[in-house]
Motif scaffolding. Structure first.
Motif, short mmCIF file in Angstrom:
data_model
loop_
_atom_site.label_atom_id
_atom_site.label_comp_id
_atom_site.label_asym_id
_atom_site.label_seq_id
_atom_site.Cartn_x
_atom_site.Cartn_y
_atom_site.Cartn_z
N SER A 107 0.96 -1.53 0.12
CA SER A 107 -0.05 0.20 -0.34
C SER A 107 1.18 1.27 -0.01
CB SER A 107 -1.05 -0.25 0.61
OG SER A 107 -0.59 -0.27 2.41
N LEU A 108 0.54 1.71 -0.39
CA LEU A 108 1.88 3.75 -0.68
C LEU A 108 -0.20 4.90 -0.52
CD1 LEU A 108 4.16 3.81 -1.88
CD2 LEU A 108 3.61 4.45 -4.05
N GLY A 109 0.59 5.66 -0.17
CA GLY A 109 0.08 6.88 -0.16
C GLY A 109 0.63 8.14 0.65
N PRO A 110 -0.64 9.70 0.75
CA PRO A 110 0.09 10.68 1.26
C PRO A 110 -0.05 10.41 2.46
CG PRO A 110 -2.00 11.22 0.56
CD PRO A 110 -1.88 9.42 -0.38
N GLY A 111 1.59 11.72 3.27
CA GLY A 111 1.26 11.54 4.85
C GLY A 111 1.61 13.04 5.32
N LEU A 112 1.01 13.27 6.44
CA LEU A 112 1.15 14.94 7.15
C LEU A 112 1.68 14.56 8.67
CD1 LEU A 112 0.91 18.19 7.36
CD2 LEU A 112 -0.89 17.35 7.94
N CYS B 201 -10.21 -22.61 2.94
CA CYS B 201 -9.95 -23.65 1.14
C CYS B 201 -8.18 -23.81 1.78
CB CYS B 201 -9.55 -22.77 0.47
SG CYS B 201 -9.04 -23.73 -1.04
N ARG B 202 -7.96 -24.82 2.12
CA ARG B 202 -6.11 -25.67 2.10
C ARG B 202 -5.81 -24.76 3.57
NH1 ARG B 202 -2.66 -24.80 -2.94
NH2 ARG B 202 -1.08 -26.45 -0.67
N GLU B 203 -4.68 -24.31 3.48
CA GLU B 203 -3.95 -23.57 4.91
C GLU B 203 -4.90 -22.11 5.09
OE1 GLU B 203 0.15 -25.17 5.52
OE2 GLU B 203 -0.38 -24.49 3.70
N ARG B 204 -5.69 -21.35 4.01
CA ARG B 204 -6.18 -20.00 4.47
C ARG B 204 -7.65 -19.89 4.50
NH1 ARG B 204 -8.12 -16.22 0.44
NH2 ARG B 204 -7.56 -17.64 -1.33
N GLN B 205 -7.86 -18.96 5.47
CA GLN B 205 -8.98 -18.71 6.42
C GLN B 205 -9.11 -17.39 6.47
OE1 GLN B 205 -10.32 -20.98 9.81
NE2 GLN B 205 -7.73 -22.07 9.68
N TYR B 206 -8.28 -16.65 5.12
CA TYR B 206 -8.57 -15.17 5.22
C TYR B 206 -9.04 -14.44 3.58
CZ TYR B 206 -4.22 -15.72 3.36
OH TYR B 206 -3.05 -16.26 2.82
N ASN B 207 -9.48 -13.93 3.79
CA ASN B 207 -9.97 -12.75 2.25
C ASN B 207 -8.63 -11.89 1.67
OD1 ASN B 207 -12.43 -14.51 1.87
ND2 ASN B 207 -13.80 -12.62 3.13
N MET B 208 -8.58 -12.15 0.65
CA MET B 208 -8.05 -10.97 0.38
C MET B 208 -8.27 -10.38 -0.70
SD MET B 208 -4.26 -12.85 -0.43
CE MET B 208 -4.58 -14.50 -1.98
N GLY B 209 -8.04 -8.53 -0.98
CA GLY B 209 -8.18 -7.75 -1.64
C GLY B 209 -7.25 -6.99 -1.82
N SER B 210 -8.29 -5.75 -2.69
CA SER B 210 -7.64 -4.57 -2.54
C SER B 210 -8.55 -3.46 -2.19
CB SER B 210 -7.42 -3.86 -3.63
OG SER B 210 -8.53 -4.24 -4.76
N GLY B 211 -7.99 -1.71 -1.62
CA GLY B 211 -8.75 -0.77 -0.91
C GLY B 211 -8.77 0.68 -1.08
N PHE B 212 -9.08 0.82 0.69
CA PHE B 212 -8.09 1.91 0.88
C PHE B 212 -7.78 2.14 2.52
CE2 PHE B 212 -12.71 1.99 0.73
CZ PHE B 212 -12.74 3.17 1.51
N GLY B 213 -7.30 3.02 3.06
CA GLY B 213 -7.24 2.84 4.16
C GLY B 213 -7.05 4.04 5.00
N ALA B 214 -6.51 4.39 6.63
CA ALA B 214 -5.73 5.92 6.96
C ALA B 214 -5.74 5.17 8.16
CB ALA B 214 -7.45 6.93 7.06
N LEU C 298 -0.36 11.61 9.68
CA LEU C 298 -1.91 12.04 9.52
C LEU C 298 -1.56 10.79 8.32
CD1 LEU C 298 -4.18 15.00 10.06
CD2 LEU C 298 -4.30 12.89 11.29
N PHE C 299 -2.38 9.32 7.71
CA PHE C 299 -1.78 9.01 6.64
C PHE C 299 -3.13 8.56 5.88
CE2 PHE C 299 1.26 8.60 10.09
CZ PHE C 299 2.75 8.88 9.19
N ALA C 300 -2.93 8.60 4.43
CA ALA C 300 -3.74 7.56 3.62
C ALA C 300 -3.38 7.28 2.98
CB ALA C 300 -4.91 8.28 2.94
N ARG C 301 -4.28 6.12 2.45
CA ARG C 301 -3.59 5.25 0.72
C ARG C 301 -4.47 4.23 -0.23
NH1 ARG C 301 -2.58 4.52 6.88
NH2 ARG C 301 -1.46 1.83 7.65
N GLY C 302 -4.01 4.01 -0.18
CA GLY C 302 -4.39 2.78 -1.42
C GLY C 302 -3.64 1.60 -1.13
N VAL C 303 -5.17 0.96 -1.44
CA VAL C 303 -3.85 -0.95 -0.45
C VAL C 303 -3.57 -1.33 -1.83
CG1 VAL C 303 -4.46 -2.75 0.56
CG2 VAL C 303 -5.51 -0.71 1.67
N ILE C 304 -3.09 -1.74 -2.12
CA ILE C 304 -2.85 -2.99 -3.37
C ILE C 304 -3.66 -4.40 -3.24
CG2 ILE C 304 -0.89 -3.64 -5.32
CD1 ILE C 304 0.41 -0.93 -4.69
N LEU C 305 -2.96 -4.75 -1.96
CA LEU C 305 -3.18 -6.03 -1.88
C LEU C 305 -2.91 -6.04 -0.22
CD1 LEU C 305 -3.50 -9.11 -2.32
CD2 LEU C 305 -1.17 -9.51 -2.16
N GLY C 306 -3.94 -6.11 0.79
CA GLY C 306 -4.57 -6.92 1.83
C GLY C 306 -5.16 -7.95 2.10
#
Length: 498
Positions: A342-347, A381-394, A364-372
Motif C-alpha cells: 500500500s502507498l499514500g500521502p502523509g502529513l 481452502c487448504r491452509e487459508r482462512q482469510y480473504n485477500m483484496g484491495s481497497g483503501f485505508g487511513a 495523519l496518513f491515507a493510502r490506497g491498498v494494492i493487496l491486503g
C-alpha cells in the motif's frame, strides 16, 4: 536425482559466485585508494556495483531457502523437478491458499533478501528494486512445485523492497567497528540477521572482527541516521468482546524503532530515509510467535512550514501491516488482517513548545491498498482462512510528551478491503479439494484498531508502560450473512529505551 538437480546447481553456483566475488570487490587499480582509506568499512567504500556478486547472492538466497524447506519441512511443494518446472512455466498465475504468515511475512522477508542481494553488492536503491521482482520470479517458477502465485509476486516485490532497504539501513546503523567484546558480537549477530549478505561479506573479508575507527559514508543515501529504539516486556491480556471466551494472559516482547527525521524543515528525496517499525513476539500463551509486525517508511517529502513553535511536512509513504492474535480454537475474531502492499500521502506536524514542558506530534496518513488480507468467517481452502483484496485505508498517531517524563500516544487505524474475485455457492466443493483460484469470499470488510499507550519515566533508560487496544471487523458477504467480530487487550510492562 533430477528432482534435486536444479536446487543443487542453484545453491552451489550462488555460494561459489558470492564467496569468490566477496574477496574481489575491487580491481588492482583500487589498491592505493583502499590503503589510504583502510579505516573505513569495505561495504561503505565500494562504488562499483558487482552484477556477478548480486546474481550469486540471489541464487544463494533462493537455494538456501529451498534447501531449508526440503530438509526441514514435510511439504510436497519443495519436491522440485524438471517436470514441475515445465508445468509452472506453462501454467498461468493463481491466487494461492497458503498460511497468513507465509504469504504476508515470509514472502516479504524473502523479497528483502533478493533486494539486498543487489543492495549489498554496490547497487543503489533504484537499481536494487528489480532484483526483488526477479527473485520472486525465480522462486515461483523454479523454487517450488505450486502454481506461480499473483499475491506472492506482489508481496515479494513491493513489501520486499521495504523490508530490504529498511534492513539494509538498520544493519549499517547497528554496526560499530570500534566496539569490542560481547557488544561487538551482539552487533555483528544482529546485523547478520538483518542483512545476511552484508554479514557474509564482512565474514569473508575479515571486517567482522577487525577493530578500527568508523567513517561516515560519502553517499547521501547512506549517511548516519538518528534513531529512537525501545524494547518492552509486557503481560498481555486478550479476550473477545462477545463474551464467548475466557481471556488469556501471555507475555510479549515488543520492539519499537524509528530512524530518520520528520518535519525538520528539509525536503527528503532519498527513499526510506525515515522508517518506523512496531513489532512484537509472543512468549507462549497459545499465540503466534509474531502477533504484530507493522512498518511505515517515507518515500519522499517536502516541508510545509517551519517556525519557532511548530513544523510540518507532507510526504509519500509506504505501509506494511500484520496483525495476528489467537482468541481461542473455536472463536473466529477480527484477526488476522493486514496489508502487504500500500502507498499514500502523509502529513506530519510537530509542536515543540505548546508550553514550557509540553510537546505534541500529530501524524495523519491515507493510502490506497494494492493487496491486503482480512479474516473470513466462511472461506477455508487448504491452509487459508482469510480473504485477500484491495481497497483503501487511513491511520493517525497523536503523541503528547511532558518534559521527557510522561508520554501518551494514541493510534487509530482503519482498513477497508474489497474481495472482488470470489466464488459462486455451487463452487464450494472446489474449496474442499483446494482448487479454488480466488481472492476469497465475495465481500468487503471494514477493520478498525484503536490503541493507547502511556509511558512514565523511572530512570534514564527505563519506563513503565501501560496500554490498551480495541479491534473490530465488520464483513459484508455477497452469499453469506454479514459478520461483526471484536476483541480488546490490556498490556502492563517495562520499557527499556536505547
Amino acid at each position: 536425482m533430477r528432482k534435486k538437480f536444479f536446487i543443487i546447481v542453484m545453491f552451489i553456483a550462488g555460494a561459489l559466485i558470492a564467496s569468490g566475488q566477496s574477496s574481489q570487490l575491487y580491481s588492482e587499480g583500487d589498491t592505493i585508494a583502499l590503503q589510504s582509506l583502510s579505516n573505513r568499512p569495505l561495504l561503505e567504500m565500494r562504488e562499483k556495483p558487482s552484477l556477478t556478486l548480486a546474481v550469486g547472492n540471489l541464487l544463494l538466497a533462493n537455494g538456501t531457502i529451498h534447501l531449508i524447506g526440503r530438509l526441514g519441512a514435510d511439504d510436497d511443494c519443495s519436491d522440485v523437478s524438471m517436470h514441475s518446472i515445465k508445468r509452472n512455466l506453462k501454467s498461468g498465475l493463481a491466487w494461492d491458499n497458503n498460511k497468513f504468515f507465509v504469504n504476508q511475512l515470509g514472502h516479504s522477508y524473502i523479497g528483502g533478501l533478493s533486494f539486498n542481494a543487489a543492495r549489498s553488492s554496490g547497487f543503489s536503491f533504484v537499481q536494487s528494486v528489480p532484483f526483488s521482482a526477479i527473485g520472486s520470479l525465480i522462486w515461483e517458477y523454479f523454487g517450488e512445485t505450486e502454481q506461480p502465485s499473483i499475491n506472492d509476486m506482489i508481496t515479494t516485490t513491493i513489501a520486499g523492497t521495504m523490508f530490504g532497504e529498511g534492513s539494509y539501513r538498520l544493519a549499517k546503523h547497528v554496526l560499530d567497528d570500534s566496539d569490542t567484546g560481547g557488544r561487538r558480537i551482539a552487533r555483528e549477530a544482529t546485523a547478520m540477521f538483518l542483512n545476511p549478505f552484508q554479514g557474509l561479506q564482512r565474514l569473508l573479508d575479515g571486517s567482522m572482527w577487525k577493530v578500527r575507527r568508523n567513517a561516515s559514508s560519502h553517499r547521501d543515501e547512506e549517511m548516519p541516521m538518528d534513531s529512537k529504539n525501545s524494547l518492552t516486556l509486557s503481560d498481555r491480556y486478550v479476550v473477545a468482546s462477545d463474551g464467548e471466551s475466557h481471556g488469556c494472559h501471555h507475555p510479549i516482547v515488543a520492539i519499537s524503532t524509528e530512524y530518520g527525521e520528520t518535519a525538520d524543515g528539509e525536503g527528503h528525496t532519498c527513499p526510506y530515509d525515515f522508517l518506523a517499525l512496531d513489532a512484537a513476539m509472543a512468549l507462549g500463551g497459545g499465540q503466534p510467535v509474531i502477533p504484530r509486525f507493522n512498518v511505515m517508511a517515507r518515500i519522499c517529502s517536502t516541508p510545509m512550514f517551519m517556525n519557532g513553535m511548530a513544523s510540518g511536512e507532507l510526504g509519500l509513504y509506504q505501509y506494511f501491516t500484520y496483525e495476528d492474535t489467537r482468541l481461542g480454537d473455536s472463536i473466529r475474531g477480527p484477526f488476522p488482517f493486514g496489508e502487504s502492499a500500500s502507498l499514500g500521502p502523509g502529513l506530519v506536524v510537530k509542536c515543540r513548545q505548546l508550553s514550557s514542558r509540553l510537546a505534541l506530534e500529530q501524524r495523519l496518513f491515507a493510502r490506497g491498498v494494492i493487496l491486503g488480507s482480512a479474516e473470513s468467517d466462511y472461506y477455508h481452502c487448504r491452509e487459508r482462512q482469510y480473504n485477500m483484496g484491495s481497497g483503501f485505508g487511513a491511520s493517525s498517531m497523536t503523541r503528547v510528551e511532558w518534559d521527557d517524563l510522561l508520554r501518551l500516544q494514541f493510534d487509530a487505524y482503519y482498513l477497508h478491503l474489497y474481495t472482488w474475485r470470489g466464488y459462486e455457492p455451487d463452487e464450494v466443493r472446489g474449496m474442499e479439494s483446494g482448487n479454488l483460484n480466488v481472492l476469497g469470499d465475495r465481500s468487503h470488510a471494514r477493520l478498525l484498531k484503536l490503541d493507547m499507550q502511556l509511558q512514565a519515566r523511572l530512570s534514564r533508560h527505563l519506563d513503565v508502560a501501560l496500554g490498551a487496544a480495541w479491534f473490530s471487523r465488520n464483513t459484508h458477504y455477497k452469499y453469506y450473512p454479514k459478520s461483526h467480530k471484536s476483541s480488546y487487550e490490556f498490556r502492563t510492562g517495562l520499557s527499556w529505551n536505547f
